[in-house]
Design an enzyme around this catalytic site. Structure first.
Site, PDB file in Angstrom:
ATOM      1  N   SER A 144       8.811 -10.178   1.353  1.00  0.00           N
ATOM      2  CA  SER A 144       9.044 -10.671   2.714  1.00  0.00           C
ATOM      3  C   SER A 144       7.955 -11.619   3.205  1.00  0.00           C
ATOM      4  O   SER A 144       8.254 -12.592   3.904  1.00  0.00           O
ATOM      5  CB  SER A 144       9.215  -9.517   3.695  1.00  0.00           C
ATOM      6  OG  SER A 144       8.143  -8.630   3.582  1.00  0.00           O
ATOM      7  N   THR A 196       4.129  -9.112  10.540  1.00  0.00           N
ATOM      8  CA  THR A 196       3.245  -9.715   9.532  1.00  0.00           C
ATOM      9  C   THR A 196       1.912  -8.965   9.462  1.00  0.00           C
ATOM     10  O   THR A 196       1.406  -8.647   8.384  1.00  0.00           O
ATOM     11  CB  THR A 196       2.976 -11.197   9.878  1.00  0.00           C
ATOM     12  OG1 THR A 196       4.200 -11.907   9.728  1.00  0.00           O
ATOM     13  CG2 THR A 196       1.910 -11.814   8.985  1.00  0.00           C
ATOM     14  N   HIS A 202      11.998   2.103   4.516  1.00  0.00           N
ATOM     15  CA  HIS A 202      10.871   2.278   3.596  1.00  0.00           C
ATOM     16  C   HIS A 202      10.800   3.753   3.231  1.00  0.00           C
ATOM     17  O   HIS A 202      10.869   4.610   4.107  1.00  0.00           O
ATOM     18  CB  HIS A 202       9.569   1.812   4.246  1.00  0.00           C
ATOM     19  CG  HIS A 202       8.467   1.614   3.251  1.00  0.00           C
ATOM     20  ND1 HIS A 202       7.831   2.668   2.626  1.00  0.00           N
ATOM     21  CD2 HIS A 202       7.913   0.483   2.750  1.00  0.00           C
ATOM     22  CE1 HIS A 202       6.920   2.187   1.789  1.00  0.00           C
ATOM     23  NE2 HIS A 202       6.955   0.865   1.851  1.00  0.00           N
ATOM     24  N   GLU A 219       4.893  -2.934  -7.411  1.00  0.00           N
ATOM     25  CA  GLU A 219       5.607  -2.038  -6.491  1.00  0.00           C
ATOM     26  C   GLU A 219       6.998  -1.810  -7.058  1.00  0.00           C
ATOM     27  O   GLU A 219       7.328  -2.299  -8.143  1.00  0.00           O
ATOM     28  CB  GLU A 219       5.651  -2.637  -5.076  1.00  0.00           C
ATOM     29  CG  GLU A 219       4.274  -2.680  -4.417  1.00  0.00           C
ATOM     30  CD  GLU A 219       4.268  -3.269  -3.023  1.00  0.00           C
ATOM     31  OE1 GLU A 219       5.343  -3.427  -2.417  1.00  0.00           O
ATOM     32  OE2 GLU A 219       3.166  -3.589  -2.539  1.00  0.00           O
ATOM     33  N   GLU A 241      12.040 -12.808   8.778  1.00  0.00           N
ATOM     34  CA  GLU A 241      12.924 -11.634   8.876  1.00  0.00           C
ATOM     35  C   GLU A 241      14.094 -11.840   9.824  1.00  0.00           C
ATOM     36  O   GLU A 241      15.175 -11.268   9.627  1.00  0.00           O
ATOM     37  CB  GLU A 241      12.109 -10.399   9.301  1.00  0.00           C
ATOM     38  CG  GLU A 241      12.929  -9.119   9.246  1.00  0.00           C
ATOM     39  CD  GLU A 241      12.134  -7.853   9.490  1.00  0.00           C
ATOM     40  OE1 GLU A 241      10.893  -7.918   9.547  1.00  0.00           O
ATOM     41  OE2 GLU A 241      12.768  -6.790   9.629  1.00  0.00           O
ATOM     42  N   GLY A 251       1.426  -6.224   0.050  1.00  0.00           N
ATOM     43  CA  GLY A 251       1.053  -7.495  -0.492  1.00  0.00           C
ATOM     44  C   GLY A 251       2.129  -8.543  -0.454  1.00  0.00           C
ATOM     45  O   GLY A 251       3.108  -8.433   0.282  1.00  0.00           O
ATOM     46  N   GLY A 288       4.276 -14.871  13.679  1.00  0.00           N
ATOM     47  CA  GLY A 288       4.019 -14.213  12.404  1.00  0.00           C
ATOM     48  C   GLY A 288       3.926 -15.270  11.312  1.00  0.00           C
ATOM     49  O   GLY A 288       3.772 -16.471  11.581  1.00  0.00           O
ATOM     50  N   LYS A 318       5.428 -12.903  22.437  1.00  0.00           N
ATOM     51  CA  LYS A 318       5.499 -12.125  23.677  1.00  0.00           C
ATOM     52  C   LYS A 318       4.321 -11.184  23.886  1.00  0.00           C
ATOM     53  O   LYS A 318       4.179 -10.607  24.941  1.00  0.00           O
ATOM     54  CB  LYS A 318       6.832 -11.385  23.760  1.00  0.00           C
ATOM     55  CG  LYS A 318       7.072 -10.343  22.713  1.00  0.00           C
ATOM     56  CD  LYS A 318       8.474  -9.768  22.850  1.00  0.00           C
ATOM     57  CE  LYS A 318       8.720  -8.770  21.747  1.00  0.00           C
ATOM     58  NZ  LYS A 318      10.016  -8.130  21.859  1.00  0.00           N
ATOM     59  N   ARG A 321      15.938  -5.595  -0.238  1.00  0.00           N
ATOM     60  CA  ARG A 321      14.832  -6.520  -0.520  1.00  0.00           C
ATOM     61  C   ARG A 321      13.876  -5.934  -1.560  1.00  0.00           C
ATOM     62  O   ARG A 321      13.495  -4.769  -1.489  1.00  0.00           O
ATOM     63  CB  ARG A 321      14.059  -6.801   0.767  1.00  0.00           C
ATOM     64  CG  ARG A 321      12.837  -7.669   0.583  1.00  0.00           C
ATOM     65  CD  ARG A 321      12.207  -8.003   1.918  1.00  0.00           C
ATOM     66  NE  ARG A 321      11.720  -6.842   2.610  1.00  0.00           N
ATOM     67  CZ  ARG A 321      10.528  -6.288   2.423  1.00  0.00           C
ATOM     68  NH1 ARG A 321       9.675  -6.799   1.534  1.00  0.00           N
ATOM     69  NH2 ARG A 321      10.157  -5.230   3.111  1.00  0.00           N
ATOM     70  N   HIS A 335      12.491  -0.243   8.223  1.00  0.00           N
ATOM     71  CA  HIS A 335      11.352  -1.083   7.842  1.00  0.00           C
ATOM     72  C   HIS A 335      11.664  -2.571   7.922  1.00  0.00           C
ATOM     73  O   HIS A 335      10.864  -3.343   8.435  1.00  0.00           O
ATOM     74  CB  HIS A 335      10.948  -0.707   6.418  1.00  0.00           C
ATOM     75  CG  HIS A 335       9.723  -1.387   5.913  1.00  0.00           C
ATOM     76  ND1 HIS A 335       8.493  -1.261   6.528  1.00  0.00           N
ATOM     77  CD2 HIS A 335       9.520  -2.205   4.831  1.00  0.00           C
ATOM     78  CE1 HIS A 335       7.599  -1.970   5.858  1.00  0.00           C
ATOM     79  NE2 HIS A 335       8.204  -2.560   4.834  1.00  0.00           N
ATOM     80  N   ARG A 375      13.802   0.416  -3.664  1.00  0.00           N
ATOM     81  CA  ARG A 375      13.461   1.111  -2.429  1.00  0.00           C
ATOM     82  C   ARG A 375      14.610   1.942  -1.859  1.00  0.00           C
ATOM     83  O   ARG A 375      14.410   3.041  -1.348  1.00  0.00           O
ATOM     84  CB  ARG A 375      13.083   0.038  -1.412  1.00  0.00           C
ATOM     85  CG  ARG A 375      11.964   0.418  -0.553  1.00  0.00           C
ATOM     86  CD  ARG A 375      11.497  -0.779   0.207  1.00  0.00           C
ATOM     87  NE  ARG A 375      10.149  -1.102  -0.207  1.00  0.00           N
ATOM     88  CZ  ARG A 375       9.388  -1.978   0.405  1.00  0.00           C
ATOM     89  NH1 ARG A 375       9.855  -2.651   1.433  1.00  0.00           N
ATOM     90  NH2 ARG A 375       8.168  -2.203  -0.013  1.00  0.00           N
ATOM     91  N   ASP A 433      14.821  -9.823  19.091  1.00  0.00           N
ATOM     92  CA  ASP A 433      15.040 -10.826  20.144  1.00  0.00           C
ATOM     93  C   ASP A 433      15.728 -12.088  19.626  1.00  0.00           C
ATOM     94  O   ASP A 433      16.652 -12.609  20.266  1.00  0.00           O
ATOM     95  CB  ASP A 433      13.700 -11.221  20.793  1.00  0.00           C
ATOM     96  CG  ASP A 433      12.975 -10.018  21.367  1.00  0.00           C
ATOM     97  OD1 ASP A 433      13.628  -8.984  21.609  1.00  0.00           O
ATOM     98  OD2 ASP A 433      11.753 -10.111  21.565  1.00  0.00           O
ATOM     99  N   GLN A 467       1.205  -4.166   4.530  1.00  0.00           N
ATOM    100  CA  GLN A 467       0.064  -3.621   3.786  1.00  0.00           C
ATOM    101  C   GLN A 467       0.030  -4.113   2.356  1.00  0.00           C
ATOM    102  O   GLN A 467      -0.891  -4.791   1.924  1.00  0.00           O
ATOM    103  CB  GLN A 467       0.161  -2.084   3.772  1.00  0.00           C
ATOM    104  CG  GLN A 467       0.039  -1.451   5.130  1.00  0.00           C
ATOM    105  CD  GLN A 467       0.226   0.063   5.062  1.00  0.00           C
ATOM    106  OE1 GLN A 467       0.634   0.609   4.033  1.00  0.00           O
ATOM    107  NE2 GLN A 467      -0.057   0.739   6.153  1.00  0.00           N
TER     108      GLN A 467
HETATM  109  C1  SIN Z   1       4.520  -1.797   1.449  1.00  0.00           C
HETATM  110  O1  SIN Z   1       3.325  -2.039   1.412  1.00  0.00           O
HETATM  111  O2  SIN Z   1       5.043  -0.848   0.882  1.00  0.00           O
HETATM  112  C2  SIN Z   1       5.403  -2.707   2.251  1.00  0.00           C
HETATM  113  C3  SIN Z   1       5.592  -3.961   1.556  1.00  0.00           C
HETATM  114  C4  SIN Z   1       6.959  -4.498   1.830  1.00  0.00           C
HETATM  115  O3  SIN Z   1       7.629  -4.053   2.747  1.00  0.00           O
HETATM  116  O4  SIN Z   1       7.397  -5.342   1.053  1.00  0.00           O
END
Ligand code: SIN
Length: 546
Positions: free
Chosen positions: A393, A58, A244, A128, A377, A64, A15, A50, A388, A353, A290, A223, A62
């Site tokens: 991330s 990664t 999430h 966000e 992560e 950003g 990732g 794997k 977070r 999430h 969140r 893992d 979505q």
């Molecule tokens: C999202 O697009 O809501 C996820 C982004 C994130 O987890 O920071």
């Protein structure tokens, strides 16, 4: 047949953190080699994953990547937002590194061809939850992780001293003679072999599969955490699993992520009566942190008798963007299920999430074991605290992947050449599905968004029962499915132990029986390791790691 696997560095995971570290090691690491060796080649970097190279958290990201690109004031605000979202537990030093080095790393991505969305030539920025300003870059609307992964992979593929090995499961980490790191790998044909290295980086991502409802792909089985745990490394903050708020909630359909950026562009949340409800929970409404939004949705989604009620995401009123253009991936997935952002209320509920906890590291990726590093992560620098900040991330993977590479390059003791006899394992019966379903369900029910001592104890007992079943490490046979199952058991157990020990509510960890934050007793990070009780430590006051 004997095989000799020689390499300088092993990176577990492909990732964002793993690829950025590989590029850093392959390029800059050459500087620390003896000049005669440097002339011959740069350090050899083996990246193992794997599944296929594009199957990691990664690639599913979505919304950003959050980054403060417009100067010092912006960086200071990004730091404040990160610290505030983390609910009193952010390691300030790690957060400072993240926000200060972030712009440099993102500029690097731009040079390497990452195609972030632009308007009139200028990078587009969205917002966000819990961000005080628009600072989130995105790519192809809602495919930011996939675009960053693509450009990093292209860059890594052009470096001859990076070997990318797919379909290879990493089972164990050990220190030969207490000094040289070795990893045990398993191929698709159940062939096992060891690889020795100067240093090993865990960049294996998260563990969403520990819960029945998750936005994570099937490969997210914790893992790296379990491997480090078995080797005796310190693991931190496992009680902080981020849920999430908005995963698609349709019967029989995977919990598909509906990016927070939808709310960033103006979407509302509505309850079963179609009322907006966030004003009862937080002044930032739909863009509250969140953990607050996820708990609010859980509460609104529960009827007086405990029955499930629908909660919806509503974008029908948003006219300033065309949702199908701004969110093409989401729109396509919804259309496959007969839904459209422009037209419909979209049923949502929270899903596991992101794990804020993980293998404890310092800001250079060093774990508590020599020559074992972790980034992304799988690691816990404390940068996210208890919750977070959205879109931090991908930035974390870039910044701490690059830092880990710099530190690893200083590990100069070269492993001996080794002739290794690979071994073939009897494949263990692969059907852990029933036990795995039980594990995921009890974790969701009792160690999910709302917790209490009674439920956590029930969960702990259920996990013990599963563990004591015949599948132990000493049983017959071996397989990737078995390793993953064992790994999830370890992760689940540490989430529960840590959640039981934290008698307060903070960030993503909410205890119905201890609903208040208790800074005096618990304003510290939890720490666990194999066979040890949970303790609480202050990262900034404890000694440097190995
Ligand atoms: C999202 O697009 O809501 C996820 C982004 C994130 O987890 O920071």
């Amino acid at each position: 047949m004997a095989v000799a696997e020689e390499t300088d560095f092993v990176i577990v995971g492909a990732g964002i953190a793993g690829l950025r570290a590989a590029i850093g090691l392959a390029a800059d690491g050459a500087r620390v080699l003896h000049p005669s060796e440097q002339a011959r080649r740069g350090p050899r970097v083996l990246v193992v994953t794997k599944e296929a190279l594009d199957e990691s958290n990664t690639y599913y990201a979505q919304g950003g990547i959050a980054v403060a690109m417009s100067g010092e004031e912006d960086v200071a605000l990004h730091l404040d937002d990160t610290v505030n979202a983390g609910d009193g537990l952010v390691n300030r030093e790690a957060a400072r590194v993240l926000v200060e080095e972030g712009p440099l790393r993102v500029e690097e991505l731009l040079r390497w061809g990452t195609d972030f969305d632009r308007e009139a030539g200028k990078l587009m920025l969205t917002r966000e939850g819990a961000h005080s300003r628009n600072r989130i870059l995105h790519a192809h609307g809602d495919a930011t992780g996939a675009e960053i992964g693509r450009s990093l992979l292209r860059h890594a593929r052009a470096m001859p001293n990076i070997t990318l090995r797919e379909w290879t499961t990493t089972c164990e980490f050990s220190l030969r003679d207490g000094v040289l790191p070795r990893v045990g790998l398993l191929t698709l044909d159940n062939l096992g072999y060891n690889v020795d290295a100067r240093a090993v980086l865990l960049a294996s991502g998260g563990a969403g599969q520990v819960y029945s409802d998750t936005t994570n792909p099937a490969v997210a089985t914790g893992d790296g955490i379990a491997m480090a745990w078995r080797a005796g490394a310190e693991i931190a903050d496992m009680e902080f699993y981020q849920f999430h708020p908005t995963a698609l909630s349709l019967p029989g359909v995977q919990r598909f992520l509906l990016s927070e950026a939808l709310r960033g562009e103006g979407a509302y949340l509505r309850n079963a009566r179609e009322e907006r409800f966030m004003e009862r929970y937080h002044p930032l409404l739909e863009l509250a942190p969140r953990d607050v939004v996820a708990r609010a949705i859980t509460r609104e989604g529960m009827g007086p008798g405990g029955e499930a009620l629908p909660v919806y995401l509503d974008m029908r009123h948003v006219t300033k963007i065309d949702p199908a253009t701004r969110f093409p991936g989401i729109s396509k997935f919804l259309a496959e299920h007969g839904l459209a952002l422009r037209r419909d209320l979209i049923p949502v509920r929270p899903a596991a999430h992101y794990l804020m906890g993980g293998v404890r590291t310092d800001v250079h990726g060093r774990t508590s074991l020599p020559r074992l590093y972790a980034a992304g992560e799988v690691a816990c620098t404390g940068v996210h605290g208890a919750n977070r900040l959205a879109s931090n991330s991908l930035l974390e993977g870039l910044v701490f992947g690059a830092r880990a590479a710099e530190a690893m390059a200083g590990e100069t003791q070269t492993p001996h050449r080794n002739q290794i006899e690979p071994w073939t394992f009897e494949r263990s019966p692969d059907d852990f599905s029933e036990a795995l379903n039980t594990l995921q369900r009890v974790m969701w029910n009792y160690a999910g968004l709302l917790r209490d001592a009674e439920g956590l104890r029930l969960c702990h007992d259920a996990l013990e029962k599963i563990s004591s079943h015949k599948w132990g490490w000493t049983g017959e046979g071996y397989s990737r499915a078995r390793i993953e199952f064992q790994n999830l058991l370890i992760v689940a157990d540490e989430v529960v132990r840590s959640a039981l020990a934290r008698h307060e509510s903070r960030g993503a960890h909410y205890r119905n029986d201890f609903p208040k934050r208790d800074d005096a007793r618990f304003g510290r990070h939890s720490l666990v390791s194999k066979g040890k009780e949970v303790t609480f430590v202050d990262f900034q006051r404890t000694e440097a790691l190995a």
